[in-house]
Design an enzyme around this catalytic site. Structure first.
Site, short mmCIF file in Angstrom:
data_model
loop_
_atom_site.label_atom_id
_atom_site.label_comp_id
_atom_site.label_asym_id
_atom_site.label_seq_id
_atom_site.Cartn_x
_atom_site.Cartn_y
_atom_site.Cartn_z
N HIS A 374 0.80 -1.23 0.00
CA HIS A 374 0.00 0.00 0.00
C HIS A 374 0.83 1.27 0.00
O HIS A 374 0.25 2.36 0.13
CB HIS A 374 -0.92 0.05 1.22
CG HIS A 374 -2.02 -0.95 1.19
ND1 HIS A 374 -3.24 -0.70 0.58
CD2 HIS A 374 -2.09 -2.19 1.67
CE1 HIS A 374 -4.01 -1.77 0.72
NE2 HIS A 374 -3.34 -2.69 1.38
N LYS A 568 -8.24 14.16 4.89
CA LYS A 568 -7.45 12.93 4.88
C LYS A 568 -6.44 13.07 6.01
O LYS A 568 -6.32 14.14 6.61
CB LYS A 568 -6.75 12.73 3.53
CG LYS A 568 -6.00 13.96 2.99
CD LYS A 568 -5.41 13.70 1.60
CE LYS A 568 -6.38 13.97 0.46
NZ LYS A 568 -6.49 12.87 -0.48
N LYS A 574 1.08 14.37 1.54
CA LYS A 574 -0.25 14.71 1.02
C LYS A 574 -0.40 16.23 0.81
O LYS A 574 -1.34 16.69 0.20
CB LYS A 574 -1.34 14.20 1.98
CG LYS A 574 -1.38 12.67 2.10
CD LYS A 574 -2.46 12.23 3.08
CE LYS A 574 -2.43 10.74 3.41
NZ LYS A 574 -3.03 9.88 2.35
N LYS A 683 -14.43 8.76 -4.06
CA LYS A 683 -15.69 9.08 -3.36
C LYS A 683 -16.18 10.47 -3.75
O LYS A 683 -17.38 10.68 -3.98
CB LYS A 683 -15.48 9.01 -1.83
CG LYS A 683 -15.17 7.61 -1.34
CD LYS A 683 -14.65 7.57 0.11
CE LYS A 683 -14.02 6.22 0.39
NZ LYS A 683 -13.22 6.19 1.64
C1 6GP Z 1 -2.72 3.77 1.97
C2 6GP Z 1 -2.17 4.62 0.84
O1 6GP Z 1 -1.45 5.70 1.39
C3 6GP Z 1 -3.32 5.13 -0.02
O2 6GP Z 1 -2.84 5.81 -1.13
C4 6GP Z 1 -4.17 3.95 -0.49
O3 6GP Z 1 -5.32 4.41 -1.16
C5 6GP Z 1 -4.61 3.12 0.71
O4 6GP Z 1 -3.48 2.68 1.44
C6 6GP Z 1 -5.40 1.89 0.30
O5 6GP Z 1 -4.68 1.13 -0.61
N1 6GP Z 1 -1.62 3.24 2.77
C7 6GP Z 1 -1.69 3.29 4.10
O6 6GP Z 1 -2.64 3.77 4.69
C8 6GP Z 1 -0.58 2.68 4.83
O7 6GP Z 1 -0.43 2.86 6.00
C9 6GP Z 1 1.20 1.15 4.89
O8 6GP Z 1 0.27 1.87 4.15
#
Ligand code: 6GP
Length: 842
Positions: A374, A568, A574, A683
């Site tokens: 992620h 967010k 960000k 969203k």
């Molecule tokens: C998040 C990402 O930052 C975000 O871009 C993405 O949409 C989301 O994961 C779902 O895939 N990652 C995290 O929150 C995180 O802690 C280790 O990754």
């Protein structure tokens, strides 16, 4: 199971089967019954809290019945199941979702109204289930909704934190964290005191050799903590399928405090063991995209993973199948690296406890697991020190070393010329101290690895996991672009828009299950009545948010202004700092205008929301600056309605449901290449708002789907980021002149003590501007001007909004889950009408 029950008893059970309410009258009866018996109250003292409790219990009864049937059906069918292991599930509220998914919201509305309550007020009584930080946890929640709605046999496994993500208060412009104790009354969970697993920590390993010379390892001694299961039903939309989310809670293994100590008068330490055990599941770590390497966190991970695997293996063993069939029955998805120890734990179970050979066991493991990455942010890539793993999980460390040994031997055989590759890909980083690289372990132990948007999946293939693509070949690495559930994020959050869409796209039960049907509304893009209704829905949603802003901050904003939203987690990548710098620039411009000129500008409300990790100093500084700018701007008589700056405290799922439908433009402005996907971008567009954003994450695919004329893109591209950073550090780093002006005003003390914001300014001016705020600032301001101009032409704006919504079907989490099912899990849905002889009796 059924066959073993004798006929007469069976008849008695079936005759008396519970059914839950049907229709309004029975609903009311059930609510009143729960008020009077379960809650021991009456019509004279039934407040909204009690009405919420009774309504939830009535709905819960309905859910439980379908839940039991679904579980029986799945057990009977004995087909392959998916297990989604996630340390976070950011569920939000359950009641509204249950009403809509079961299809009984209207019944609840009229029933409650007859009893003297408004359904909206009752829904508001519920405390959010906030067992997550941000995108990663909310994605897990959307996936559960889709898995159930698509009838996949699937379980979620997580931790039942006593405290979820902290509640944020803003005091004098600063974030203050307050504990989120959410379990006071939670009708949505079922404690399973009979489903427990004892989990071992510490101790040591002894090896024995049998007559045939086979060596077996025994993990002995140490400490034991008990995992107790709490189950949460997950209703599918417009289907009876109801899946299970199992959350583990920690307890002392004895279940009691130490009697001996108690009897000898040592009262305080007698409860010590119990308290220490309960600490494991006590609190969610509040970091988003950051790894801190704390021992308790590793304990949480192993506790949860070991309990879940024990449960999964126990279920598999009931089927009496041979072990090699395990991957035909079980697919385990690792939501980021947090559950990676599951790979090691399954290998341990198979070789140490079940006596399989290493290779046979390892084949099973690799076929069972798959891993989702992620983030590419280095500070978020998990590593655990070898010493800590050795201490806490001595047998697991041995197995990790063996996994690494066999892996490196394979690499050496296949790439004999590249000697440096071995140290690059080793699961053990030869640093001081040595570290276990969890992402590498996850890749080696899985059959598929996926990123969460196209750009992100490309980036992991070409940067952080490049060598692994060379080693395992490109097919192991796939992309599954994230999605969101349209049930919560359209139908529930924005009922006005949902019914307007339904007037063109067919009834919700259809289009919410096949979101590509949204394209039908594009045919009405020029229909004046439709456009008018569209504008009215947006205005009503903005009014709803304006009312909320008034009631929480006291500030009055006009719903006619352009609502610009960035909500967010607060993070430098960000770039909320870039947004607030832009707001300051706008303020300065307004100040330099004559009153007549100012009257002509399009009023804007800049809305922020989001939590900073408690230890993230820079993020807290950003929050402070936003609030400080707000108090200056909002009280400046020159400015009036032309600009308002709002920080909404304690952003969470239920607040997102109010904020998102009210946005005109939302900001998704991360430095290119840093936001893996983003999901709130989806969203916002789905709710008829446009977005301003960088070429990052899913913004790129959103642009491809909706057309570039419908999105405001700006800024440098991911491929240029490295060079820019290099230039900023080593070359001539010239600050953008507009940004320089903003910095000078901050430093003059206009927004309070300049010292308070020095970190944010010097990060750009003096420390290499890692997030390229200055490099993108000019392009950002220009694009914001374009937003103002476009908004002034309301007719064109509405066309853009309708067209965009029409083309958003791709971003349903249903599409996403179907891709996982096909390309990664190899599982089929289990239709609820294939009853297989169980669950009858209607
Ligand atoms: C998040 C990402 O930052 C975000 O871009 C993405 O949409 C989301 O994961 C779902 O895939 N990652 C995290 O929150 C995180 O802690 C280790 O990754």
């Amino acid at each position: 199971v059924e066959a073993s029950i004798p006929e007469p008893q069976r008849e008695a059970w079936l005759k008396n089967q519970a059914s839950g309410f049907k229709g309004k009258d029975q609903f009311e009866k059930e609510v009143v019954r729960h008020v009077e018996t379960t809650l021991a109250r009456s019509m004279f003292n039934c407040d909204e809290t009690a009405a919420y409790a009774a309504t939830s219990l009535a709905f819960r009864d309905r859910l439980v019945i379908e839940w039991n049937r679904t579980q029986q059906r799945q057990t009977f069918a004995d087909s392959k199941r998916v297990y989604y292991l996630s340390l976070e599930f950011l569920m939000g509220r359950a009641l509204d979702n249950a009403m809509l998914n079961i299809g009984e919201k209207e019944v609840a509305k009229s029933g409650l109204s007859e009893l003297g309550f408004r359904v909206e007020d009752i829904i508001q009584q519920e405390h959010d289930a906030a067992l997550g930080n941000g995108g990663l946890g909310r994605l897990a929640a959307c996936f559960l909704d889709s898995l159930a709605s698509l009838n996949f046999p699937a379980w979620g496994y997580g931790l039942r934190y006593r405290y979820g993500i902290f509640k944020q208060e803003i005091i004098d412009g600063y974030q203050v964290e307050v504990p989120d104790y959410w379990l006071d009354f939670n009708p949505w969970e079922f404690p399973r005191h009979d489903v427990t697993v004892d989990i071992q920590f510490y101790g040591n390993v002894n090896k024995t050799t049998d007559d045939s010379g086979k060596v077996t390892a025994h993990w002995e001694g140490g400490e034991t903590v008990r995992a107790v299961a709490y189950d949460v039903p997950i209703p599918g939309y417009a289907t009876p399928s109801t899946n299970n989310l199992r959350l583990w809670s920690s307890q002392a293994a004895s279940g009691e405090f130490d009697f001996q100590k108690f009897n000898s008068g040592d009262y305080e330490s007698s409860v010590g063991d119990q308290q220490r055990a309960e600490t494991i599941s006590a609190v969610l770590y509040p970091n988003d995209n950051l790894d801190r390497g704390k021992e308790l966190r590793l304990k949480q991970q192993y506790f949860w993973v070991a309990a879940s695997l024990y449960d999964i293996v126990r279920r598999f063993k009931k089927s009496k199948r041979p072990w090699r069939e395990f991957p035909d029955q079980v697919a385990i998805q690792l939501n980021d690296t947090h559950p990676t120890l599951a790979i090691v734990e399954l290998q341990r179970i198979l070789i140490d406890l079940e006596g399989l050979d290493w290779d046979d066991a390892w084949n099973i493991v690799q076929q069972t697991f798959s891993y989702t990455n992620h983030t590419v942010l280095p500070e978020a890539l998990e590593k655990w020190s070898v010493g800590l793993v050795q201490h806490l999980l001595p047998r697991h460390l041995q197995i990790i070393y063996d996994i690494n040994l066999f892996f490196l031997q394979m690499v050496e055989r296949n790439f004999p010329k590249d000697r440096e590759m071995l140290s690059r890909v080793s699961i053990i980083e030869e640093s001081q101290p040595k570290m276990v690289r969890m992402a590498y372990l996850a890749i080696v132990g899985s059959h598929k690895v996926n990123g969460v948007a196209e750009l992100h999946s490309d980036l992991i293939r070409t940067t952080i996991f490049k060598d692994f693509v060379t080693i395992f070949g490109p097919d192991k690495f796939v992309n599954v672009t994230n999605g969101i559930t349209p049930r919560r994020w359209l139908h529930q959050a924005n009922p006005g828009l949902s019914s307007l869409i339904a007037s063109k796209a067919g009834d919700p039960e259809h289009y919410l299950k096949d979101l590509t049907l949204l394209n039908k509304i594009e045919l009405s893009v020029n229909d004046p009545a439709f456009r008018k209704a569209w504008a009215e829905v947006k205005l009503a949603n903005k009014q709803r948010l304006a009312d909320y802003i008034k009631s929480t901050t006291g500030i009055v904003v006009s719903p006619k202004a352009l609502f610009d939203v960035q909500v967010k987690r607060i993070h430098e990548y960000k770039r909320q700092q870039m947004n607030i710098f832009g707001v300051i620039f706008r303020y300065l411009k307004l100040k330099s205008m004559s009153p007549e000129e100012r009257k002509k500008v399009l009023p804007r409300v800049s809305i922020f929301g989001g939590k900073a990790a408690p230890g993230y100093w820079m993020a807290k500084q950003i929050i402070h600056l936003i609030n400080s700018v707000g108090s200056v701007v909002n009280n400046d008589p020159d400015i009036g309605d032309a600009l308002k700056v709002i920080f909404l405290e304690d952003y969470n799922v239920s607040k997102a449901e109010i904020i998102i439908p009210a946005s005109d433009i939302s900001e998704h402005i991360s430095t290119a290449g840093t936001e893996a996907s983003g999901t709130s971008n989806m969203k916002f567009v789905l709710n008829g708002g446009l977005i301003i954003g960088t070429c990052d994450g899913a913004n790129i695919e959103i642009t491809r789907e909706i057309g570039e004329e419908n999105i405001f893109l700006f800024g440098n591209l991911a491929e240029d980021v490295d060079d820019l950073r290099h230039k900023n550090t080593y070359g001539d780093h010239k600050i953008d002149p507009s940004l320089d002006k903003v910095f000078n005003v901050i430093q003059s003390g206009t927004f309070g003590n300049a010292q308070d914001f020095q970190g944010m300014v010097s990060a750009v001016r003096e420390h290499g501007d890692f997030y390229l705020v200055s490099d993108d600032f000019h392009s950002y301001l220009e694009t914001q001007e374009l937003v103002d101009k476009s908004y002034a032409d309301q007719e064109l704006w509405i066309t853009k909004c309708i067209t965009s919504v029409a083309r958003m079907g791709f971003f349903s989490s249903d599409r996403c889950i179907n891709e996982y099912a096909e390309e990664i899990w190899n599982v089929e849905p289990l239709q609820p009408d294939t009853n297989n002889g169980v669950g009858k009796g209607e």
